[in-house]
Write an enzyme that holds these catalytic residues in place. Structure first.
Site, PDB file in Angstrom:
ATOM      1  CB  SER A 132      -0.887   0.006   1.252  1.00 50.72           C
ATOM      2  OG  SER A 132      -1.503   1.265   1.450  1.00 50.72           O
ATOM      3  CE1 TYR A 145      -3.896  -1.979   5.270  1.00 49.34           C
ATOM      4  CE2 TYR A 145      -3.152   0.229   4.710  1.00 49.34           C
ATOM      5  CZ  TYR A 145      -3.595  -1.020   4.324  1.00 49.34           C
ATOM      6  OH  TYR A 145      -3.721  -1.316   2.987  1.00 49.34           O
TER       7      TYR A 145
END
Length: 265
Positions: A132, A145
């Site tokens: 990501s 995350y």
């Protein structure tokens, strides 16, 4: 590496981005193995695509070992599975924290550790880690995350050095917000102020091209986000200042995303 005829293991197959990857890999004539922890959606996906399904919960070490044993001779691993893991770290229970780290980070290390030796022995293979843009820059409400995605980026870029002399490629593909599929799209929340999104097909195409060309890192995001992440790599303080200037008044979108993802911890 050629995808046609290659045996490919795809984790996170039943998610939105996973389904886009299944479609593109099937069109490219890959021999596809799909995996996920929900049996019924996985079975339906396998029947529709002609893939081989293997049910596995990547938060469980024994399941990861069993998955690797079933797929020992794959030519390509696409590590795509992830949990949203958004929100304040202090809101997490210990079991939720562990699950996020196991699925997003540890399972990838474990699968590579178990599958790469066969690739090395054959002198060919490819590993794609789907990370990501959160692996390049930190934002509020994302400590857990972001930790896992920073870890994935470091792992992919480092293990690439170790495996390439054996003929095994490693690529890191890092999407930004994906508009039409995946963990952000599932929230139904608006994009954070100033953000724009890409489509799942664009990410899937980037994954296939990374396999075919062997590129080290592919960032699938609008230019403004890529520029901000590049600035963050030079000076987090300047990047945060730029973000605050662009955001203006408090933005409700991040909290809406966190609230919508809470049930997936």
């Amino acid at each position: 590496m050629r995808i046609a005829g290659a045996q490919v293991l795809l984790t996170g197959s039943t998610g939105g981005l996973g389904r886009a990857l299944v479609r593109h890999l099937t069109q490219a004539d890959a021999r596809l193995i799909v995996t996920g922890r929900a049996p019924d959606p996985l079975r339906d996906l396998a029947q529709a695509s002609g893939a081989v399904p293997v049910v596995a919960d990547l938060a469980e070490t024994d399941d990861v070992r069993r998955l690797a044993a079933r797929c020992a001779d794959v030519d390509v691993l696409i590590a795509n599975a992830a949990l949203p893991a958004s929100g304040d770290l202090l809101e997490y229970r210990e079991d939720e924290l562990r699950r996020a780290v196991e699925v997003n980070l540890v399972s990838v290390l474990q699968l590579v550790h178990l599958l790469a030796p066969r690739m090395v022995a054959r002198g060919r293979g490819h590993i794609v880690v789907v990370g990501s843009m959160s692996g390049k820059a930190a934002t509020p409400e994302s400590a857990l995350y972001t930790t896992t995605k920073f870890g994935l980026r470091g792992f992919a870029l480092a293990i690439r050095h170790d495996l390439r002399r054996h003929g095994v490629g490693v690529s890191l593909v890092q999407p930004g917000f994906v508009a039409d599929a995946g963990m952000f799209a599932a929230t139904g929340a608006p994009l954070p102020r100033g953000a724009t999104a890409v489509r799942a097909d664009r990410v899937a195409i980037a994954v296939l091209r990374a396999i075919e060309t062997g590129r080290a890192e592919v960032n699938v995001a609008p230019l403004a986000l890529r520029a901000w992440c590049a600035l963050y790599g030079v000076s987090p303080r300047l990047a945060d200042g730029w973000r605050r200037l662009r955001s203006g008044a408090p933005d409700p979108a991040p909290r809406m995303i966190v609230d919508a993802q809470r049930a997936r911890r």
